[in-house]
Design a protein around this motif. Structure first.
Motif, PDB file in Angstrom:
ATOM      1  N   GLN A 167      13.074   5.388  11.972  1.00  0.00           N
ATOM      2  CA  GLN A 167      13.919   6.011  10.948  1.00  0.00           C
ATOM      3  C   GLN A 167      13.267   5.748   9.603  1.00  0.00           C
ATOM      4  OE1 GLN A 167      17.993   4.536   9.694  1.00  0.00           O
ATOM      5  NE2 GLN A 167      18.588   6.256  11.001  1.00  0.00           N
ATOM      6  N   VAL A 168      12.885   6.809   8.938  1.00  0.00           N
ATOM      7  CA  VAL A 168      12.108   6.650   7.708  1.00  0.00           C
ATOM      8  C   VAL A 168      12.795   7.366   6.551  1.00  0.00           C
ATOM      9  CG1 VAL A 168       9.922   7.157   6.573  1.00  0.00           C
ATOM     10  CG2 VAL A 168       9.939   6.440   8.953  1.00  0.00           C
ATOM     11  N   TYR A 169      12.940   6.628   5.467  1.00  0.00           N
ATOM     12  CA  TYR A 169      13.425   7.206   4.218  1.00  0.00           C
ATOM     13  C   TYR A 169      12.210   7.380   3.301  1.00  0.00           C
ATOM     14  CZ  TYR A 169      18.130   5.898   5.670  1.00  0.00           C
ATOM     15  OH  TYR A 169      19.321   5.793   6.357  1.00  0.00           O
ATOM     16  N   LEU A 170      12.206   8.467   2.573  1.00  0.00           N
ATOM     17  CA  LEU A 170      11.152   8.690   1.591  1.00  0.00           C
ATOM     18  C   LEU A 170      11.798   8.705   0.218  1.00  0.00           C
ATOM     19  CD1 LEU A 170       8.224   9.431   0.851  1.00  0.00           C
ATOM     20  CD2 LEU A 170       8.841  11.820   1.175  1.00  0.00           C
ATOM     21  N   LYS A 171      11.384   7.738  -0.635  1.00  0.00           N
ATOM     22  CA  LYS A 171      12.014   7.592  -1.951  1.00  0.00           C
ATOM     23  C   LYS A 171      13.533   7.567  -1.811  1.00  0.00           C
ATOM     24  CE  LYS A 171       8.332  10.024  -4.502  1.00  0.00           C
ATOM     25  NZ  LYS A 171       7.310   9.625  -3.643  1.00  0.00           N
ATOM     26  N   ASN A 172      13.979   6.812  -0.822  1.00  0.00           N
ATOM     27  CA  ASN A 172      15.394   6.531  -0.592  1.00  0.00           C
ATOM     28  C   ASN A 172      16.218   7.681  -0.030  1.00  0.00           C
ATOM     29  OD1 ASN A 172      15.327   3.773  -1.550  1.00  0.00           O
ATOM     30  ND2 ASN A 172      14.975   4.667  -3.571  1.00  0.00           N
ATOM     31  N   MET A 173      15.567   8.798   0.331  1.00  0.00           N
ATOM     32  CA  MET A 173      16.283   9.875   1.020  1.00  0.00           C
ATOM     33  C   MET A 173      15.771   9.926   2.453  1.00  0.00           C
ATOM     34  SD  MET A 173      18.456  12.490   0.806  1.00  0.00           S
ATOM     35  CE  MET A 173      18.524  13.270  -0.807  1.00  0.00           C
ATOM     36  N   LEU A 174      16.667  10.099   3.412  1.00  0.00           N
ATOM     37  CA  LEU A 174      16.215  10.122   4.799  1.00  0.00           C
ATOM     38  C   LEU A 174      15.228  11.253   5.017  1.00  0.00           C
ATOM     39  CD1 LEU A 174      16.674   8.827   7.640  1.00  0.00           C
ATOM     40  CD2 LEU A 174      18.084  10.828   8.114  1.00  0.00           C
ATOM     41  N   VAL A 183      13.239   0.734  10.592  1.00  0.00           N
ATOM     42  CA  VAL A 183      14.019   1.478   9.601  1.00  0.00           C
ATOM     43  C   VAL A 183      13.407   1.091   8.261  1.00  0.00           C
ATOM     44  CG1 VAL A 183      16.274   1.849   8.557  1.00  0.00           C
ATOM     45  CG2 VAL A 183      16.098   1.341  10.998  1.00  0.00           C
ATOM     46  N   VAL A 184      12.779   2.045   7.607  1.00  0.00           N
ATOM     47  CA  VAL A 184      12.043   1.702   6.387  1.00  0.00           C
ATOM     48  C   VAL A 184      12.224   2.770   5.331  1.00  0.00           C
ATOM     49  CG1 VAL A 184      10.249   0.376   7.575  1.00  0.00           C
ATOM     50  CG2 VAL A 184       9.937   2.819   7.200  1.00  0.00           C
ATOM     51  N   ASN A 185      12.005   2.350   4.098  1.00  0.00           N
ATOM     52  CA  ASN A 185      11.871   3.304   3.012  1.00  0.00           C
ATOM     53  C   ASN A 185      10.417   3.271   2.549  1.00  0.00           C
ATOM     54  OD1 ASN A 185      12.809   5.076   0.812  1.00  0.00           O
ATOM     55  ND2 ASN A 185      12.202   3.373  -0.482  1.00  0.00           N
ATOM     56  N   VAL A 186       9.836   4.440   2.348  1.00  0.00           N
ATOM     57  CA  VAL A 186       8.464   4.491   1.840  1.00  0.00           C
ATOM     58  C   VAL A 186       8.471   5.200   0.494  1.00  0.00           C
ATOM     59  CG1 VAL A 186       7.611   4.590   4.202  1.00  0.00           C
ATOM     60  CG2 VAL A 186       7.701   6.669   2.879  1.00  0.00           C
ATOM     61  N   GLU A 187       7.609   4.734  -0.384  1.00  0.00           N
ATOM     62  CA  GLU A 187       7.539   5.350  -1.707  1.00  0.00           C
ATOM     63  C   GLU A 187       6.281   6.181  -1.893  1.00  0.00           C
ATOM     64  OE1 GLU A 187       9.651   5.337  -4.321  1.00  0.00           O
ATOM     65  OE2 GLU A 187      11.170   4.189  -3.245  1.00  0.00           O
ATOM     66  N   ARG A 188       5.219   5.774  -1.211  1.00  0.00           N
ATOM     67  CA  ARG A 188       3.929   6.369  -1.581  1.00  0.00           C
ATOM     68  C   ARG A 188       3.161   7.035  -0.441  1.00  0.00           C
ATOM     69  NH1 ARG A 188       4.175   1.911  -5.082  1.00  0.00           N
ATOM     70  NH2 ARG A 188       3.130   0.452  -3.688  1.00  0.00           N
ATOM     71  N   LEU A 189       3.813   7.327   0.674  1.00  0.00           N
ATOM     72  CA  LEU A 189       3.097   8.032   1.733  1.00  0.00           C
ATOM     73  C   LEU A 189       3.416   9.519   1.663  1.00  0.00           C
ATOM     74  CD1 LEU A 189       3.601   5.591   4.731  1.00  0.00           C
ATOM     75  CD2 LEU A 189       1.610   5.842   3.245  1.00  0.00           C
ATOM     76  N   ARG A 190       2.462  10.349   2.098  1.00  0.00           N
ATOM     77  CA  ARG A 190       2.656  11.803   2.017  1.00  0.00           C
ATOM     78  C   ARG A 190       3.179  12.336   3.332  1.00  0.00           C
ATOM     79  NH1 ARG A 190      -1.710  15.641   0.866  1.00  0.00           N
ATOM     80  NH2 ARG A 190      -3.042  14.270   2.091  1.00  0.00           N
ATOM     81  N   PRO A 191       4.393  12.931   3.345  1.00  0.00           N
ATOM     82  CA  PRO A 191       4.878  13.471   4.612  1.00  0.00           C
ATOM     83  C   PRO A 191       4.205  14.802   4.915  1.00  0.00           C
ATOM     84  CG  PRO A 191       6.452  13.944   2.881  1.00  0.00           C
ATOM     85  CD  PRO A 191       5.346  13.171   2.234  1.00  0.00           C
ATOM     86  N   ALA A 246       0.827  -1.210   0.000  1.00  0.00           N
ATOM     87  CA  ALA A 246       0.000   0.000   0.000  1.00  0.00           C
ATOM     88  C   ALA A 246       0.862   1.261   0.000  1.00  0.00           C
ATOM     89  CB  ALA A 246      -0.941  -0.003   1.205  1.00  0.00           C
ATOM     90  N   GLY A 247       1.840   1.300   0.903  1.00  0.00           N
ATOM     91  CA  GLY A 247       2.666   2.495   1.010  1.00  0.00           C
ATOM     92  C   GLY A 247       3.977   2.375   0.257  1.00  0.00           C
ATOM     93  N   GLY A 248       4.185   1.226  -0.396  1.00  0.00           N
ATOM     94  CA  GLY A 248       5.466   0.988  -1.062  1.00  0.00           C
ATOM     95  C   GLY A 248       6.590   0.976  -0.044  1.00  0.00           C
ATOM     96  N   VAL A 249       6.435   0.173   1.004  1.00  0.00           N
ATOM     97  CA  VAL A 249       7.378   0.194   2.116  1.00  0.00           C
ATOM     98  C   VAL A 249       8.255  -1.056   2.101  1.00  0.00           C
ATOM     99  CG1 VAL A 249       7.592   0.196   4.641  1.00  0.00           C
ATOM    100  CG2 VAL A 249       5.751   1.497   3.553  1.00  0.00           C
ATOM    101  N   ASP A 250       9.545  -0.886   2.326  1.00  0.00           N
ATOM    102  CA  ASP A 250      10.405  -2.020   2.618  1.00  0.00           C
ATOM    103  C   ASP A 250      11.374  -1.601   3.708  1.00  0.00           C
ATOM    104  OD1 ASP A 250      13.412  -1.895   0.843  1.00  0.00           O
ATOM    105  OD2 ASP A 250      11.858  -0.341   0.642  1.00  0.00           O
ATOM    106  N   GLY A 251      11.758  -2.565   4.539  1.00  0.00           N
ATOM    107  CA  GLY A 251      12.666  -2.209   5.623  1.00  0.00           C
ATOM    108  C   GLY A 251      12.708  -3.292   6.669  1.00  0.00           C
TER     109      GLY A 251
END
Lengths: 359, 659
Positions: free
Chosen positions: B322-329, B348-356, B299-304
């Motif tokens: 610790q959250v990365y958004l599109k691979n940037m911290l 510790v995750v990277n998210v692709e599709r959540l809105r900060p 759903a959020g495009g999350v891996d970690g």
């Protein structure tokens, strides 16, 4: 185990808990220990913790007692216990007075005036004071006063004693909903959510406040979505009797029998023991609406844990919805009349009857 | 008063402006106490402002740049080193934009640190991304709030303020850029912290891309140390798909972000993956964890990865990740990503599709976040459900530290309840026991749902050899009430103080006969204290009396105590609270196993019996660690005085037998 060590152990255990009955019990015990050895300083500091725990766990009456004791110490020993330490707790005290119909208008106004005087003496802004008075006026159904306070509130400066931004924003929703300005309530809610405001109780409380306005505006899909989101956040919280009442009432209005039954089964027993008379009355009214909704859908009996003294459940724990409706009606109307007598108007009785007929 | 909403963050500014006056500078004072920002407003058609300049036509607000930067520094960016993240972000977005034009293009970022004679080093960030022409420089670098990156989800920077972050650490920024989209010449933009900038075209041709240079301010030189820059660049850009080189003036080297994070790498065994994840946690988060759980959400495009804490965590604490958004911290302290019951993990995750949110400390609460939270919660739930079989030793350690988290999960989830209930520990009068141990002890157990009541009866229960479970903590009563769903033959029954005390053994018939007069005297003397007396037989014998108020009685006692010192207004309010309720009766149980109580059985002197009952009553309050009201304190004095009087009178009476 020596006394200070035992107090410290209790406090450490309590500090590690969220606000709940167990935390209140631990702080209560620590206060009792401090009092038993006449340790005023410890008794004062522990009561500050007890007050916060009691307010958020829905044990308002304990907060009243602790505040009265602390206030007295503050008056007797102002240098040891400066009033500044109690200005925040003053808000809780005054804000909750309206919830008890046995506390007179004279007493409420006197307590509010005392609060205002102390804020002015201390040089604090009246932002928090007007906020509290506005909310209190809604409980008293003094709408002119609530409007006046709302204007004063908007023009006051925030300071360290103001509620957090999330609670202030949510309070505005409550104000507009209380004044039946449904669209303004929804707009206020939209701003609250889009800004992402969060704290211990928000946006869980805000979600519950917008349900009735949306229902009145017939925006049912949105209301259902917010119920789903808001209930999930609120479900395991202590001291949320009024929030559960709003959710239950909306489920009844929406004719969502399954949700109404589920919520009633989870929350009724605790809600009927709520110390806030106002919150309990609202819940009982919502429960009555729930019974009416179930009866209209053809239901006859439901499983509902109730206190034994109510004598409504049969041997298998099943409750007849018609009997439940009658009980709720009698209980809520009687309580509403007490509030109206204290408030000097008939608004609450009228609202309770409106809720119970689901119009 | 006019309120302006700041697009950067939701700061409401009160604007003093009188519409009757033309050309009056408007002083914006941010509500949060930031410095005043002066905005000159010109009345359309007037043509003149206070400075006397003729400026007719459409105008734009100008701003005090230093004021804006101070606002950002104080209220948006939690620390100055975030300037590097903002500039890296610009480079990443430029490369991403260029890739859209040419998918064969690779892209890289270089960070060059050049020392200076005056001790103020210069940092240059070089990318070979899309670049800008002159018009774009004016538009995107010098117009606050304007961003080239609002067209969709690919870009990180959307708020149009990234470049400004450089002014937190430098007084001048020089950007040299050549657009990859056109043949327009390279251009240089030179911005200063006083809000001025100049742009010029460069004669020399350069490769497409952008170079941004900042010379450190005197108070920021530590941030410009090469090792610090490398550390920060790795911290922010560890997951970036484009290599980042950190060298001094063009030296070659490996990219600093070449290592693949272990949750994206392949391993031969699960054990090897767990070891690698734990090692990463040790290095990156400087903590030894109990376990590591891979996380994924579509759903959020999350891996970690979720790291399970090795020590107990405060249930009330908000867990930060610790959250990365599109691979940037994005943040080291993001909240709201996992369900509430998962307070024992740090993710510790990277998210692709959540809105900060604009503050970058969390995410907008929307359906996607909710779905993400549910999916991540499911990952953790599956981990927990399989842990007892997969790794029993680790499960034991988990249980010892995080049983509260398991209780929270069991209270919410039926499957987890059925799986874990047998292992969950509860406090009893005989220490901590699991449901499995309680079932082994017998077919039935009692629990007290209120902590205060449990504390009252624990000692007596233990002395009786009775096992009672403390269900006063959060979740416990709800869980215990459902045990019979899983174990129908095991009865878990609620009990309160009144029931417990009433179940204590009755005195013998002879003791009841002898104690009748004592009991009557006690009832009369204790009536003013809303207390009734009973005789019972219980252990330990050293305990002469057991005071057992319920919650309502304890409340009334606390009201009485507070009223003794409260002023009339608050005392009156407390009285109003209790006025409609009849004072509940506490019960004091006198123990016939106690030698002092036994001596009183058969005593005929009413006065002695009454005073003794009062003293024993006060003693029971003290043993129950209840504070005494003023009346009860004076009761103690009166009781002792009465006994002394009785003893003296008896001594003064002639000895009848001796006559």
């Amino acid at each position: 185990m020596s006394m200070p060590f035992e107090i410290e152990t209790l406090v450490r255990e309590a500090d590690a808990l969220p606000h709940c009955e167990a935390q209140v019990a631990l702080y209560e015990r620590a206060v009792a220990l401090a009092d038993s050895v006449n340790d005023l300083q410890a008794g004062y500091e522990l009561r500050l913790k007890l007050m916060m725990s009691a307010v958020f766990a829905g044990r308002t009456e304990l907060m009243f007692v602790a505040f009265s004791w602390c206030s007295a110490q503050s008056d007797r020993r102002p240098e040891q216990f400066p009033i500044r330490n109690l200005l925040w707790q003053f808000k809780w005290f005054v804000d909750n007075l309206g919830d008890f119909p046995q506390i007179s208008l004279t007493q409420i106004n006197a307590a509010f005036d005392d609060m205002r005087r102390r804020y002015v003496q201390h040089g604090a802004s009246l932002h928090a004071v007007w906020n509290i008075r506005r909310q209190l006026s809604l409980i008293l159904r003094d709408f002119e006063e609530s409007d006046r306070c709302h204007e004063e509130f908007k023009n006051s400066r925030r300071d360290e004693f103001s509620n957090c931004i999330a609670c202030v924003s949510s309070g505005e929703i409550e104000y507009f909903a209380g004044r039946r300005r449904w669209e303004l309530a929804v707009e206020s809610f939209d701003r609250h959510i889009s800004d992402g405001k969060r704290c211990l109780t928000q946006p869980a409380v805000a979600y519950s406040r917008v349900l009735l306005p949306l229902a009145k505006l017939e925006r049912w899909d949105e209301a259902r979505e917010y119920q789903r989101k808001g209930y999930r956040l609120a479900r395991n919280q202590s001291g949320f009797t009024l929030v559960f009442a709003r959710h239950l009432y909306f489920a009844a209005l929406d004719n969502n029998v399954a949700a109404a039954k589920r919520m009633a089964a989870l929350h009724t027993e605790a809600a009927l023991r709520a110390t806030s008379v106002y919150d309990r009355m609202q819940y009982v009214t919502a429960l009555g609406a729930c019974a009416l909704c179930i009866r209209r859908s053809g239901g006859g009996k439901i499983t509902l844990p109730l206190p034994a003294e109510m004598q409504l459940a049969d041997a298998k724990g099943k409750v007849d919805v018609a009997a439940l409706l009658e009980w709720c009606r009698a209980d809520a109307v009687a309580t509403a009349e007490l509030f109206d007598k204290r408030n000097g108007n008939s608004h609450i009785s009228r609202e309770v009857k409106e809720w119970l007929s689901m119009t | 008063m006019v309120k302006l909403r700041c697009v950067i963050r939701k700061v409401f500014w009160n604007v003093d402006c009188c519409p009757r006056l033309a050309c009056r500078p408007i002083h914006l004072k941010a509500a949060l106490g930031a410095p005043t920002i002066i905005v000159h407003r010109l009345r359309p058609g007037c043509g003149k402002c206070l400075s006397g300049k003729c400026m007719s036509g459409k105008h734009r607000f100008q701003v005090n740049l230093r004021g804006i930067v101070d606002l950002l520094a104080k209220h948006l960016y939690s620390r100055p080193e975030l300037f590097l993240r903002e500039l890296l972000q610009n480079s990443v977005d430029a490369i991403t934009a260029r890739k859209r034009l040419d998918d064969r293009y690779e892209g890289s970022i270089r960070l060059e640190i050049a020392p200076a004679d005056d001790g103020l080093p210069t940092l240059t960030i070089v990318d070979d991304g899309i670049g800008m022409d002159e018009a774009e420089l004016h538009r995107f670098l010098a117009t606050i709030g304007e961003s080239s990156k609002r067209d969709g989800g690919a870009f990180l920077g959307q708020f149009g303020i990234g470049m400004l972050a450089g002014f937190m650490v430098s007084d001048e920024i020089i950007a040299v850029s050549k657009s990859a989209r056109s043949d327009s010449p390279a251009v240089q933009w030179h911005g200063k912290e006083n809000g001025t900038y100049d742009v010029r075209t460069l004669a020399a041709d350069i490769e497409p891309g952008t170079r941004v240079s900042l010379q450190s301010r005197a108070d920021c030189t530590e941030l410009f140390e090469p090792t610090r820059i490398a550390e920060l660049a790795l911290h922010f850009g560890r997951l970036l798909p484009y290599p980042i080189y950190v060298n001094e003036l063009g030296g070659a080297g490996s990219p600093i972000n070449s290592e693949t994070v272990p949750w994206r790498a392949s391993f031969k065994t699960e054990r090897a993956q767990t070891a690698a994840l734990l090692e990463y946690g040790r290095r990156a988060l400087r903590e030894d964890f109990l376990d590591a759980v891979p996380l994924k959400s579509t759903a959020g495009g999350v891996d970690g990865v979720a790291y399970v804490s090795a020590h107990s965590v405060n249930l009330a604490a908000q867990r930060k990740h610790q959250v990365y958004l599109k691979n940037m911290l994005l943040s080291d302290e993001a909240e709201g990503l996992l369900p509430e019951w998962a307070f024992f993990v740090k993710a510790v995750v990277n998210v692709e599709r959540l809105r900060p949110t604009a503050s970058r400390e969390g995410f907008y609460v929307d359906e996607r976040l909710e779905a993400t939270r549910t999916e991540l919660g499911e990952c953790l739930k599956q981990y927990l459900m399989h842990l007892p079989q997969r790794d029993p030793q680790r499960f034991e350690r988990f249980l010892a530290v995080h049983h509260l988290a398991l209780k929270s999960l069991a209270a919410e989830d039926d499957d987890c309840f059925r799986i874990f209930i047998d292992w969950l520990p509860f406090e009893t009068t005989y220490g901590r026991k699991t449901i499995r141990e309680l079932r082994a002890d017998g077919a039935e157990v009692r629990y007290v749902a209120e902590l205060g009541q449990f504390l009252q009866i624990a000692k007596v229960a233990q002395a009786q050899g009775l096992l009672v479970v403390n269900a006063g903590y959060v979740y416990d009563a709800a869980l215990l009430g459902r045990v019979s769903e899983v174990f129908p033959d095991f009865q878990v029954l609620p009990v309160d103080v009144a029931q417990f005390s009433a179940d204590l053994a009755e005195p013998t018939a002879e003791q009841q006969r002898l104690g009748r007069q004592f009991l009557d005297a006690a009832m009369v003397s204790l009536r003013p204290y809303d207390c009734i007396a009973e005789l019972k037989r219980f252990q330990p014998p050293e305990l002469p009396a057991l005071f057992a108020p319920d919650q309502e009685a304890r409340f009334f006692r606390s009201v009485e105590q507070a009223q003794e010192t409260a002023d009339p207004l608050y005392g009156g309010i407390l009285a109003a609270l209790t006025s409609h309720r009849s004072a509940p009766r506490s019960i004091v149980y006198f123990n016939v196993e106690n030698s002092t109580v036994r001596r009183l059985l058969g005593v005929g002197d009413e006065r002695v019996l009454a005073r003794s009952a009062e003293i024993l009553y006060v003693q029971s309050l003290l043993l129950a660690q209840q504070p005494l009201t003023s009346r009860e304190l004076s009761l103690l004095t009166r009781g002792l005085g009465g006994l002394i009087d009785a003893a003296v009178e008896r001594k003064e009476q002639p000895d009848v037998d001796a006559v």
